[in-house]
Structure formats: C-alpha cells, structure tokens
Design a protein around this motif. Structure first.
Motif, mmCIF file in Angstrom:
data_model
loop_
_atom_site.group_PDB
_atom_site.id
_atom_site.type_symbol
_atom_site.label_atom_id
_atom_site.label_comp_id
_atom_site.label_asym_id
_atom_site.label_seq_id
_atom_site.Cartn_x
_atom_site.Cartn_y
_atom_site.Cartn_z
ATOM 1 N N SER A 43 0.556 -1.212 0.028
ATOM 2 C CA SER A 43 0.298 -0.128 -0.403
ATOM 3 C C SER A 43 0.732 0.992 -0.124
ATOM 4 O O SER A 43 0.682 2.009 -0.574
ATOM 5 N N MET A 44 1.732 1.549 0.864
ATOM 6 C CA MET A 44 2.865 2.541 0.799
ATOM 7 C C MET A 44 3.436 2.671 -0.549
ATOM 8 O O MET A 44 3.860 3.572 -0.526
ATOM 9 N N LYS A 45 4.186 1.418 -0.878
ATOM 10 C CA LYS A 45 4.438 1.443 -2.126
ATOM 11 C C LYS A 45 3.637 2.324 -3.814
ATOM 12 O O LYS A 45 4.338 3.406 -4.133
ATOM 13 N N ARG A 46 2.585 1.747 -3.670
ATOM 14 C CA ARG A 46 1.600 2.258 -4.018
ATOM 15 C C ARG A 46 1.182 4.558 -3.918
ATOM 16 O O ARG A 46 0.826 4.851 -4.953
ATOM 17 N N PHE A 49 5.995 6.182 -1.257
ATOM 18 C CA PHE A 49 6.679 5.861 -0.273
ATOM 19 C C PHE A 49 7.982 4.878 -1.008
ATOM 20 O O PHE A 49 8.031 4.081 -1.694
ATOM 21 N N THR A 50 9.601 5.073 -0.944
ATOM 22 C CA THR A 50 10.232 4.543 -0.980
ATOM 23 C C THR A 50 10.605 3.186 -0.041
ATOM 24 O O THR A 50 9.615 3.573 0.944
ATOM 25 N N LEU A 51 11.452 1.629 -0.762
ATOM 26 C CA LEU A 51 11.387 0.838 0.752
ATOM 27 C C LEU A 51 12.329 1.332 1.580
ATOM 28 O O LEU A 51 11.854 0.641 2.846
ATOM 29 N N GLU A 52 12.955 2.908 1.348
ATOM 30 C CA GLU A 52 13.970 3.407 2.865
ATOM 31 C C GLU A 52 12.872 3.635 3.473
ATOM 32 O O GLU A 52 12.255 3.944 4.690
ATOM 33 N N GLU A 53 11.890 5.057 3.099
ATOM 34 C CA GLU A 53 11.187 5.494 3.943
ATOM 35 C C GLU A 53 9.738 4.220 4.537
ATOM 36 O O GLU A 53 9.474 4.637 5.718
ATOM 37 N N ILE A 54 10.085 3.568 4.014
ATOM 38 C CA ILE A 54 8.746 2.444 4.187
ATOM 39 C C ILE A 54 9.236 1.848 5.162
ATOM 40 O O ILE A 54 8.668 1.497 6.474
ATOM 41 N N LYS A 55 10.597 1.624 5.526
ATOM 42 C CA LYS A 55 11.356 0.438 7.027
ATOM 43 C C LYS A 55 11.269 1.396 7.686
ATOM 44 O O LYS A 55 10.798 1.060 8.935
ATOM 45 N N ALA A 60 5.300 2.082 12.632
ATOM 46 C CA ALA A 60 5.374 3.245 14.100
ATOM 47 C C ALA A 60 3.937 4.159 13.190
ATOM 48 O O ALA A 60 3.599 4.860 12.760
ATOM 49 N N GLN A 61 3.517 2.966 12.618
ATOM 50 C CA GLN A 61 1.712 2.800 12.163
ATOM 51 C C GLN A 61 0.643 1.498 13.200
ATOM 52 O O GLN A 61 0.044 1.404 11.902
ATOM 53 N N ASN A 62 0.848 1.671 13.837
ATOM 54 C CA ASN A 62 -0.109 1.197 14.844
ATOM 55 C C ASN A 62 -1.409 1.862 15.518
ATOM 56 O O ASN A 62 -2.757 0.814 15.684
ATOM 57 N N THR A 63 -1.329 2.933 15.304
ATOM 58 C CA THR A 63 -2.358 4.067 15.286
ATOM 59 C C THR A 63 -3.023 4.812 14.449
ATOM 60 O O THR A 63 -2.272 4.605 13.499
ATOM 61 N N PRO A 64 -4.334 5.183 14.607
ATOM 62 C CA PRO A 64 -4.642 5.973 13.049
ATOM 63 C C PRO A 64 -4.392 7.817 13.638
ATOM 64 O O PRO A 64 -3.849 7.556 12.183
ATOM 65 N N GLY A 65 -3.699 7.163 14.258
ATOM 66 C CA GLY A 65 -3.643 8.851 13.850
ATOM 67 C C GLY A 65 -2.107 9.121 13.603
ATOM 68 O O GLY A 65 -1.579 9.566 13.262
ATOM 69 N N GLU A 66 -1.608 7.443 13.651
ATOM 70 C CA GLU A 66 0.134 7.375 13.802
ATOM 71 C C GLU A 66 -0.272 6.958 11.931
ATOM 72 O O GLU A 66 0.809 7.670 11.521
ATOM 73 N N VAL A 67 -0.974 6.470 11.728
ATOM 74 C CA VAL A 67 -0.805 6.247 10.494
ATOM 75 C C VAL A 67 -1.118 7.590 9.473
ATOM 76 O O VAL A 67 -0.584 8.146 8.446
ATOM 77 N N SER A 68 -2.104 8.298 9.980
ATOM 78 C CA SER A 68 -2.509 9.493 9.463
ATOM 79 C C SER A 68 -0.798 10.590 9.213
ATOM 80 O O SER A 68 -0.570 10.845 8.256
ATOM 81 N N ASP A 69 -0.531 10.567 10.552
ATOM 82 C CA ASP A 69 0.833 11.091 10.688
ATOM 83 C C ASP A 69 2.019 11.136 9.047
ATOM 84 O O ASP A 69 2.175 11.868 8.596
ATOM 85 N N LEU A 71 0.763 9.589 6.610
ATOM 86 C CA LEU A 71 0.100 10.419 5.694
ATOM 87 C C LEU A 71 0.359 11.306 4.586
ATOM 88 O O LEU A 71 0.729 12.095 3.494
ATOM 89 N N LEU A 72 0.363 11.931 5.896
ATOM 90 C CA LEU A 72 0.244 14.006 6.220
ATOM 91 C C LEU A 72 1.464 14.439 5.501
ATOM 92 O O LEU A 72 2.032 15.436 4.967
#
Length: 240
Positions: A43-46, A49-55, A60-69, A71-72
């Motif tokens: 999903s992040m690749k689509r 995000f680069t693989l380095e950024e994904i890693k 740090a994506q365990n809550t909706p707020g963290e995922v939102s941060d 994505l922003l």
C-alpha cells in the motif's frame, strides 16, 4: 499477493519483511502477521513511498493517528514534488518559446536562461531583453554566488509584497531596511555600472512579469526615499 519470490528475498535481505521462521530445507515461512505487514508495504509503495521510507515508518503505524501522521508527511512531500515539476514544466515551456523566436540554436544562451529559471529568478526575462553586455553582467558572477543572490532577491520581493499588503510605509524603518537590502542585492547582481542599472530599470518596467510589476509601487517609493536619505539618486538622469 502478486509478489515474486525474488522480491520477498530482497525484502528479507534489507530487513524490511523478515520471515517468522525457516524450514529445515531453508524455505522462508510466513504467517498472517507477515501477510498484514506485506499489505502495508504494498500500500505504501502505491502511495509513492520508497523502500527506505517504508522501512523507517512501518513500525510507527499502530494507531489511526500514527498512520495519519505518515500519510500527511507523504502528502506534503508529494505537493513539493508537484510544485517542483510544475516549475520545471514552466521552464521548458518558456525556453521553448525562446527557442522558437530565434533563427539559430544557441545553447550558451539557453543555459543562461535556464540557470535563472532553475533558480526561480524573476529576472529570467532580463537574459532575453537586455543587451549582451548587460546579460554578461548578470551571468559573470559564480553560479554559487548568483544562486545565493537570486534567492535573497526573491525573498526580498516576497517581503515587499507582505509589507505592501500590511500597509507598511516605504519610508518607515522596515521599508528602508528593505530598500537597503534590495539595492545591495541589485548592485551585487549587475554591478555598479550606472548604464547597466539604468537599462535594467527600463527592461523591468517594460518586460517584468506581473508579480514583479505588482511590487514596483512599494519598491520604487522605498528606493526613492532611501536615495534621498543618502543624498544621491542614481536614476535621476534622463533614460528615455
């Protein structure tokens, strides 16, 4: 999930997605936990995000707020890339216009115009309309110095717009501080040759873009008072 064995091996190698275990024969074994993580990676690749950024951001994506941060952050980076690509597109279109107006291919002239465009300079039109000696004055300084001066000049132009919108008087302390800085940058860019400066003034009035012209009232008033304070105005001679 449409992922090749080689891709999974590579993700393992770089520590992005490790298998839960290995079989006695050396096969990588994955559980539903890794499947969920692979969904995140794909999903992040689509989303660009680069693989380095994904890693970096995956843990740090365990809550909706963290995922939102995350994505922003990505949204802002993409907006910056769009702005950058838009500027490149504008430079290409402007340069193409210049190319079609000339009979000869002159890459030296193209390079001068592009260097000003890439520095986001509002003086790109000067390379077209000024005489050869004036264009040389604009491009004779080192690239590093020119980039720094042009960047400073653009900040001053933005400052002029802010001061004008706020109703700050050109004769105020702020207005005069601006005038001093603007004059110093202008002379640093084109030298202190009065003839060059006079020609630059004419070209600015006749060919400057709308963003430039919209600030001329404030800039002109600030400079006039600045020169009066100094007791000398280099633009008092007839330039018609």
């Amino acid at each position: 999930m449409g992922v090749t064995v080689r891709t999974m091996q590579y993700y393992d190698k770089i520590g992005l997605l490790l298998p839960s275990a290995q079989s006695e024969g050396g096969l990588r074994l994955y559980t539903n936990k890794e499947v969920v993580k692979l969904h995140q990676i794909l999903s992040m690749k689509r989303l660009g995000f680069t693989l380095e950024e994904i890693k970096k951001w995956l843990p740090a994506q365990n809550t909706p707020g963290e995922v939102s941060d995350v994505l922003l952050r990505q949204a802002e980076e993409l907006r910056e890339k769009i702005r950058s690509m838009s500027e490149i597109l504008a430079a290409i279109e402007k340069l193409n216009g210049e190319v079609l107006q000339t009979n000869n291919v002159d890459w030296a002239e193209y390079a001068e115009i592009l260097s000003l465009l890439q520095a986001k300079s509002e003086l790109y039109w000067a390379a077209k309309h000024l005489s050869d000696e004036v264009s040389v004055a604009l491009t004779s300084i080192s690239d590093e110095t020119a980039d720094s001066l042009i960047e400073k000049q653009n900040r001053l132009l933005e400052q002029a717009e802010r001061l004008h919108k706020k109703g700050i008087s050109p004769e105020s302390a702020q207005g005069q501080e601006f005038a001093k800085g603007f004059w110093e940058v202008t002379t640093a860019l084109v030298g202190d040759d009065l003839e060059v400066l006079l020609k630059l003034q004419v070209v600015a009035q006749e060919h400057g873009d709308e963003k430039w012209k919209s600030k001329q009232g404030f800039i002109g008033a600030a400079l006039r008072f600045y020169f009066e304070t100094l007791g000398h105005n280099p633009f008092t001679k007839d330039i018609g």
